[in-house]
Design a protein around this motif. Sequence first.
Motif, PDB file in Angstrom:
ATOM      1  N   ALA A 148       5.010   8.340   1.493  1.00 16.82           N
ATOM      2  CA  ALA A 148       4.089   7.641   0.588  1.00 16.82           C
ATOM      3  C   ALA A 148       3.985   6.159   0.964  1.00 16.82           C
ATOM      4  CB  ALA A 148       4.554   7.794  -0.862  1.00 16.82           C
ATOM      5  N   ALA A 149       5.095   5.577   1.377  1.00 21.50           N
ATOM      6  CA  ALA A 149       5.079   4.171   1.781  1.00 21.50           C
ATOM      7  C   ALA A 149       4.199   3.950   3.004  1.00 21.50           C
ATOM      8  CB  ALA A 149       6.504   3.687   2.053  1.00 21.50           C
ATOM      9  N   ARG A 150       3.947   5.018   3.748  1.00 25.71           N
ATOM     10  CA  ARG A 150       3.051   4.947   4.911  1.00 25.71           C
ATOM     11  C   ARG A 150       1.602   5.278   4.535  1.00 25.71           C
ATOM     12  NH1 ARG A 150       7.257   8.286   6.824  1.00 25.71           N
ATOM     13  NH2 ARG A 150       8.842   7.069   7.874  1.00 25.71           N
ATOM     14  N   LEU A 194       0.400  -0.247  -4.381  1.00 26.09           N
ATOM     15  CA  LEU A 194      -0.531  -0.579  -3.300  1.00 26.09           C
ATOM     16  C   LEU A 194      -0.318  -2.009  -2.813  1.00 26.09           C
ATOM     17  CD1 LEU A 194      -3.822   1.108  -4.560  1.00 26.09           C
ATOM     18  CD2 LEU A 194      -2.343   1.846  -2.668  1.00 26.09           C
ATOM     19  N   ASP A 195      -0.126  -2.935  -3.752  1.00 22.59           N
ATOM     20  CA  ASP A 195       0.118  -4.328  -3.367  1.00 22.59           C
ATOM     21  C   ASP A 195       1.395  -4.452  -2.550  1.00 22.59           C
ATOM     22  OD1 ASP A 195      -2.176  -5.137  -4.685  1.00 22.59           O
ATOM     23  OD2 ASP A 195      -1.105  -5.897  -6.459  1.00 22.59           O
ATOM     24  N   GLU A 196       2.441  -3.799  -3.012  1.00 23.80           N
ATOM     25  CA  GLU A 196       3.738  -3.894  -2.328  1.00 23.80           C
ATOM     26  C   GLU A 196       3.687  -3.262  -0.941  1.00 23.80           C
ATOM     27  OE1 GLU A 196       8.170  -2.040  -2.744  1.00 23.80           O
ATOM     28  OE2 GLU A 196       7.174  -2.664  -4.593  1.00 23.80           O
ATOM     29  N   THR A 197       3.104  -2.088  -0.831  1.00 28.55           N
ATOM     30  CA  THR A 197       3.084  -1.412   0.469  1.00 28.55           C
ATOM     31  C   THR A 197       2.118  -2.094   1.429  1.00 28.55           C
ATOM     32  OG1 THR A 197       1.508   0.250  -0.323  1.00 28.55           O
ATOM     33  CG2 THR A 197       3.846   0.829  -0.396  1.00 28.55           C
ATOM     34  N   ALA A 198       1.090  -2.761   0.922  1.00 33.02           N
ATOM     35  CA  ALA A 198       0.155  -3.483   1.791  1.00 33.02           C
ATOM     36  C   ALA A 198       0.834  -4.686   2.432  1.00 33.02           C
ATOM     37  CB  ALA A 198      -1.069  -3.934   0.995  1.00 33.02           C
ATOM     38  N   ARG A 199       1.797  -5.276   1.757  1.00 33.46           N
ATOM     39  CA  ARG A 199       2.494  -6.449   2.281  1.00 33.46           C
ATOM     40  C   ARG A 199       3.574  -6.085   3.292  1.00 33.46           C
ATOM     41  NH1 ARG A 199       1.766  -8.763  -3.082  1.00 33.46           N
ATOM     42  NH2 ARG A 199       3.536  -7.588  -3.816  1.00 33.46           N
TER      43      ARG A 199
END
Length: 104
Positions: free
Chosen positions: A19-21, A90-95
Amino acid sequence: MANSLKSAQYLIESRLLDAARGDAGAYFDLGIAFSTGSGGVDVDLIQAHKWFNLAALGGNVEGQQCRADVASEMGRDEIAEAQRQARAWLDETARRPAARRFAA
């Protein structure tokens, strides 16, 4: 029993990594786990809605349907919290990728 719990925990952990990917299938699988209490997790409709919402955003049609089903069992505040958590994910994984690029 201990082996099945370990297997369930491994499944959840591996799906979280996927999911993090940005894997929409992993989002959907996590939504199923939290909506049914499978995979060694407790039923948590906020988490289920969050993961189904992410799956739907990733183009998973089943995620859209399941998100609607789960939402029908939730209150307005619970849905708002699930949406907030989805945005935060979404914000966290985008960073994350940007942080890795600059760490080298």
